[in-house]
Scaffold this motif. Structure first.
Motif, short mmCIF file in Angstrom:
data_model
loop_
_atom_site.label_atom_id
_atom_site.label_comp_id
_atom_site.label_asym_id
_atom_site.label_seq_id
_atom_site.Cartn_x
_atom_site.Cartn_y
_atom_site.Cartn_z
N THR A 1 0.83 -1.20 0.00
CA THR A 1 0.00 0.00 0.00
C THR A 1 0.87 1.25 0.00
O THR A 1 2.05 1.21 0.35
CB THR A 1 -0.94 0.04 1.22
OG1 THR A 1 -0.15 0.13 2.42
CG2 THR A 1 -1.81 -1.20 1.29
N THR B 1 4.22 -1.21 3.33
CA THR B 1 3.64 0.12 3.12
C THR B 1 4.77 1.06 2.77
O THR B 1 5.78 1.12 3.47
CB THR B 1 2.92 0.62 4.38
OG1 THR B 1 1.88 -0.29 4.72
CG2 THR B 1 2.31 2.00 4.14
N VAL C 1 -1.70 1.39 7.39
CA VAL C 1 -1.91 0.13 6.69
C VAL C 1 -3.34 0.01 6.18
O VAL C 1 -3.59 -0.42 5.07
CB VAL C 1 -1.55 -1.06 7.61
CG1 VAL C 1 -1.91 -2.38 6.92
CG2 VAL C 1 -0.08 -1.03 7.98
#
Length: 301
Positions: A195, A222, A202
């Motif tokens: 992400t 992330t 998150v």
């Protein structure tokens, strides 16, 4: 009583910044000088304007009631004292600072720079990275234009929705998800995800949509920028979910595959934001027009 117009500018700055130090920095005066101006404003209006509540200062009901009127009056005074002149782009010398999402810089930044250089060769564009925390640079005049998915909440910041785009899934060529005719929500959730978050968060709206279906996904990384996330995807079986407008050209350049997102989610918006002090600034208004076109050409609408 003779009115000091400098107090109007000081009052406008105090109401927008909510602090003596912030107003002083904005008007390029010392904090003691701004404190004296606040004292004069209090004596003139018979109101405290700002009152201390813990470590911050809170505007009084009177201050809140007159904030918009004060700003409009200051704009009118500035218009009278500095009458509008035709903007000469050929001789314009100015640096504009733009804080755009990194994917928008890559997608629309070159077109904007080309348009600026063609018309105003003396203008420089300074793109800066997004901060990991909400920062007041836009309100302080240190950033001229923002472009990202966030609609500002501050009353004195203008926001214009330039467009919106559906989210898509980006994976490497040959990824297991590319072998079927469609991707199901279950297959999407079972894959490993990377992400993008400047704050390192998150979870997001995707997780809420999956939760409504009784599903959860596994986020294994992330990263702060979309460019970094696409590099992760290119060399692994990770997937990323990003707006289609910024995904397709980048995915094509990197040889990645773009798949439909198997979830019902609202379109991802793109907002162009600026501080209201620049509403009538001719050069700023000109740049905003070019930015709108560049973002639209990039596919955000």
């Amino acid at each position: 009583m003779q009115l000091d117009l400098n107090l109007l500018a000081a009052l406008d700055a105090l109401l927008e910044e909510g602090s003596v130090a912030g107003a002083a920095a904005r008007l390029h005066v010392t904090a003691p000088a701004m404190s004296r101006s606040l004292g004069r404003i209090r004596r003139t209006t018979g109101d405290q304007i700002l009152v201390r509540t813990g470590r911050t200062m809170t505007p009084t009901p009177y201050a809140l009631a007159v904030r918009e009127q004060v700003h409009e009056l200051l704009q009118q005074v500035q218009g009278v004292l500095a009458p509008s002149r035709e903007l000469d782009l050929a001789t314009l010398e100015r640096t504009f600072t733009l804080r755009w999402h990194d994917s928008l810089v890559a997608l629309s930044g070159p077109a904007l720079l080309a348009a600026v250089r063609e018309r105003a060769p003396g203008v420089r564009l300074r793109f800066v990275a997004e901060s990991s925390v909400d920062s007041p640079e836009l309100r302080r005049g240190e950033v001229d234009l923002e472009a990202n998915a966030n609609q500002p909440g501050a009353r004195d910041v203008r926001a214009e929705k330039i467009g919106a785009s559906p989210l898509v899934v980006v994976v490497r060529q040959g990824h297991p998800l590319t072998r079927g005719s469609t991707v199901t929500a279950e297959e999407y959730a079972a894959a490993e995800h990377v992400t993008v978050s400047r704050r390192g968060s998150v979870g997001n709206a995707l997780d809420e949509a999956l939760a409504r279906l009784g599903l959860t996904r596994r986020v294994v990384a992330t990263v702060p920028t979309q460019a970094a996330a696409l590099d992760f995807v290119r060399g692994s079986d990770l997937l990323i979910s990003v707006p289609e407008a910024t995904a397709r050209s980048a995915a094509a350049d990197l040889g990645l595959a773009v798949l439909p997102l198997p979830l019902d989610l609202p379109l991802a918006p793109v907002y162009l934001s600026w501080h209201q002090r620049y509403d009538t600034d001719q050069a700023h208004r000109w740049l905003r027009g070019l930015a709108r076109k560049a973002l639209a050409l990039g596919g955000s609408s």
